[in-house]
Design a protein around this motif. Structure first.
Motif, PDB file in Angstrom:
ATOM      1  N   PRO A  33      32.956 -59.005  24.885  1.00 35.65           N
ATOM      2  CA  PRO A  33      33.818 -59.590  25.916  1.00 35.65           C
ATOM      3  C   PRO A  33      33.567 -58.936  27.277  1.00 35.65           C
ATOM      4  N   ALA A  34      33.405 -59.758  28.304  1.00 36.26           N
ATOM      5  CA  ALA A  34      33.156 -59.262  29.660  1.00 36.26           C
ATOM      6  C   ALA A  34      33.864 -60.155  30.662  1.00 36.26           C
ATOM      7  N   LEU A  35      34.271 -59.558  31.754  1.00 40.12           N
ATOM      8  CA  LEU A  35      34.856 -60.300  32.868  1.00 40.12           C
ATOM      9  C   LEU A  35      33.707 -60.658  33.800  1.00 40.12           C
ATOM     10  N   ASN A  36      33.139 -61.842  33.593  1.00 42.10           N
ATOM     11  CA  ASN A  36      31.947 -62.203  34.360  1.00 42.10           C
ATOM     12  C   ASN A  36      32.163 -63.428  35.249  1.00 42.10           C
ATOM     13  N   THR A  37      33.400 -63.659  35.657  1.00 46.61           N
ATOM     14  CA  THR A  37      33.650 -64.781  36.576  1.00 46.61           C
ATOM     15  C   THR A  37      33.310 -64.397  38.013  1.00 46.61           C
ATOM     16  N   GLN A  38      33.160 -63.125  38.257  1.00 41.59           N
ATOM     17  CA  GLN A  38      32.756 -62.659  39.587  1.00 41.59           C
ATOM     18  C   GLN A  38      31.803 -61.486  39.405  1.00 41.59           C
ATOM     19  N   ARG A  39      31.200 -61.068  40.471  1.00 43.85           N
ATOM     20  CA  ARG A  39      30.274 -59.949  40.430  1.00 43.85           C
ATOM     21  C   ARG A  39      30.943 -58.711  40.984  1.00 43.85           C
ATOM     22  N   PRO A  40      30.735 -57.554  40.442  1.00 43.98           N
ATOM     23  CA  PRO A  40      29.913 -57.262  39.276  1.00 43.98           C
ATOM     24  C   PRO A  40      30.636 -57.618  37.975  1.00 43.98           C
ATOM     25  N   THR A  41      29.861 -57.838  36.937  1.00 43.22           N
ATOM     26  CA  THR A  41      30.421 -58.085  35.615  1.00 43.22           C
ATOM     27  C   THR A  41      31.105 -56.808  35.143  1.00 43.22           C
ATOM     28  N   LEU A  42      32.315 -56.928  34.632  1.00 46.55           N
ATOM     29  CA  LEU A  42      33.076 -55.764  34.162  1.00 46.55           C
ATOM     30  C   LEU A  42      33.333 -55.861  32.665  1.00 46.55           C
ATOM     31  N   ILE A  43      33.317 -54.706  32.020  1.00 43.31           N
ATOM     32  CA  ILE A  43      33.539 -54.611  30.576  1.00 43.31           C
ATOM     33  C   ILE A  43      34.583 -53.536  30.332  1.00 43.31           C
ATOM     34  N   MET A  44      35.611 -53.869  29.569  1.00 48.73           N
ATOM     35  CA  MET A  44      36.637 -52.886  29.205  1.00 48.73           C
ATOM     36  C   MET A  44      36.069 -51.920  28.167  1.00 48.73           C
ATOM     37  N   GLY A  45      36.329 -50.654  28.366  1.00 49.46           N
ATOM     38  CA  GLY A  45      35.849 -49.642  27.422  1.00 49.46           C
ATOM     39  C   GLY A  45      36.368 -49.875  26.021  1.00 49.46           C
ATOM     40  N   SER A  46      37.637 -50.280  25.900  1.00 52.97           N
ATOM     41  CA  SER A  46      38.217 -50.518  24.574  1.00 52.97           C
ATOM     42  C   SER A  46      37.517 -51.670  23.861  1.00 52.97           C
ATOM     43  N   GLU A  47      37.179 -52.717  24.609  1.00 52.24           N
ATOM     44  CA  GLU A  47      36.489 -53.863  23.994  1.00 52.24           C
ATOM     45  C   GLU A  47      35.053 -53.509  23.623  1.00 52.24           C
ATOM     46  N   ALA A  48      34.408 -52.676  24.436  1.00 57.86           N
ATOM     47  CA  ALA A  48      33.048 -52.236  24.110  1.00 57.86           C
ATOM     48  C   ALA A  48      33.062 -51.383  22.846  1.00 57.86           C
ATOM     49  N   LYS A  49      34.040 -50.472  22.734  1.00 59.13           N
ATOM     50  CA  LYS A  49      34.144 -49.632  21.529  1.00 59.13           C
ATOM     51  C   LYS A  49      34.347 -50.489  20.283  1.00 59.13           C
ATOM     52  N   GLU A  50      35.260 -51.464  20.381  1.00 62.41           N
ATOM     53  CA  GLU A  50      35.542 -52.339  19.239  1.00 62.41           C
ATOM     54  C   GLU A  50      34.298 -53.151  18.860  1.00 62.41           C
ATOM     55  N   PHE A  51      33.611 -53.706  19.855  1.00 65.15           N
ATOM     56  CA  PHE A  51      32.404 -54.496  19.603  1.00 65.15           C
ATOM     57  C   PHE A  51      31.345 -53.652  18.908  1.00 65.15           C
ATOM     58  N   LEU A  52      31.101 -52.437  19.396  1.00 64.03           N
ATOM     59  CA  LEU A  52      30.060 -51.577  18.823  1.00 64.03           C
ATOM     60  C   LEU A  52      30.445 -51.101  17.422  1.00 64.03           C
ATOM     61  N   THR A  53      31.734 -50.848  17.188  1.00 65.18           N
ATOM     62  CA  THR A  53      32.183 -50.456  15.852  1.00 65.18           C
ATOM     63  C   THR A  53      31.971 -51.594  14.862  1.00 65.18           C
ATOM     64  N   GLU A  54      32.343 -52.811  15.246  1.00 63.82           N
ATOM     65  CA  GLU A  54      32.139 -53.974  14.369  1.00 63.82           C
ATOM     66  C   GLU A  54      30.660 -54.205  14.103  1.00 63.82           C
ATOM     67  N   ARG A  55      29.831 -54.012  15.109  1.00 59.18           N
ATOM     68  CA  ARG A  55      28.378 -54.159  14.954  1.00 59.18           C
ATOM     69  C   ARG A  55      27.830 -53.165  13.943  1.00 59.18           C
ATOM     70  N   ARG A  56      28.282 -51.904  14.049  1.00 65.05           N
ATOM     71  CA  ARG A  56      27.848 -50.867  13.115  1.00 65.05           C
ATOM     72  C   ARG A  56      28.286 -51.201  11.698  1.00 65.05           C
ATOM     73  N   GLN A  57      29.540 -51.645  11.546  1.00 60.31           N
ATOM     74  CA  GLN A  57      30.059 -51.980  10.221  1.00 60.31           C
ATOM     75  C   GLN A  57      29.288 -53.143   9.595  1.00 60.31           C
ATOM     76  N   ALA A  58      28.920 -54.120  10.409  1.00 64.24           N
ATOM     77  CA  ALA A  58      28.185 -55.282   9.898  1.00 64.24           C
ATOM     78  C   ALA A  58      26.800 -54.907   9.401  1.00 64.24           C
ATOM     79  N   LYS A  59      26.225 -53.852   9.955  1.00 65.23           N
ATOM     80  CA  LYS A  59      24.883 -53.427   9.555  1.00 65.23           C
ATOM     81  C   LYS A  59      24.876 -52.602   8.273  1.00 65.23           C
ATOM     82  N   LYS A  60      26.033 -52.054   7.901  1.00 64.61           N
ATOM     83  CA  LYS A  60      26.090 -51.223   6.704  1.00 64.61           C
ATOM     84  C   LYS A  60      25.862 -52.075   5.469  1.00 64.61           C
TER      85      LYS A  60
END
Length: 133
Positions: A33-60
């Protein structure tokens, strides 16, 4: 620098924080998830952590007691003819080694010393079991 949940990051800031190059835009295309309706594109740290955790879990890939993860095949596999070698170094976990039943490449798996008795149900174990106990 650790990623902070309550902070927003631009794409270059998040990449620098995580020590990656070019991956963040790919993650956005994959669903980060990113706020990309304007520049610069912004990403919430909490959403990045959740995304990366889910990605890691899916690879296990959970392994059954009689399987090993073959790095050549990139998949759980059985040992060739269920023959394994037991290796125990002082202060280290027990490592069982053998060959992949599919590609016959070298494969290994780390197990706890308490699991050695269970392994004998599945494998023909060679090596000094007394050293590992």
């Amino acid at each position: 620098m650790p990623m902070r949940s309550a902070q927003t990051y631009t794409v270059p800031e998040l990449a620098r924080t995580l020590g990656v190059t070019g991956a963040v835009r790919g993650w956005i295309r994959q669903g980060l998830p990113a706020l990309n309706t304007q520049r610069p594109t912004l990403i919430m740290g909490s959403e990045a952590k959740e995304f990366l955790t889910e990605r890691r879990q899916a690879k296990k890939r959970p392994l059954h007691p009689d399987e090993v993860y073959c790095l050549s095949c990139k998949a759980p596999r059985k040992f060739f003819e269920n023959m394994v070698q037991l290796e125990q170094l002082p202060g280290k976990p027990v490592r069982i080694t053998g060959f992949c039943a599919i590609c016959e490449g070298s494969a290994s798996r780390v197990v706890g010393a308490a699991q050695i008795g269970e392994l004998e149900r599945f494998f023909e174990v060679s090596g000094n079991k007394d050293e590992a106990a």
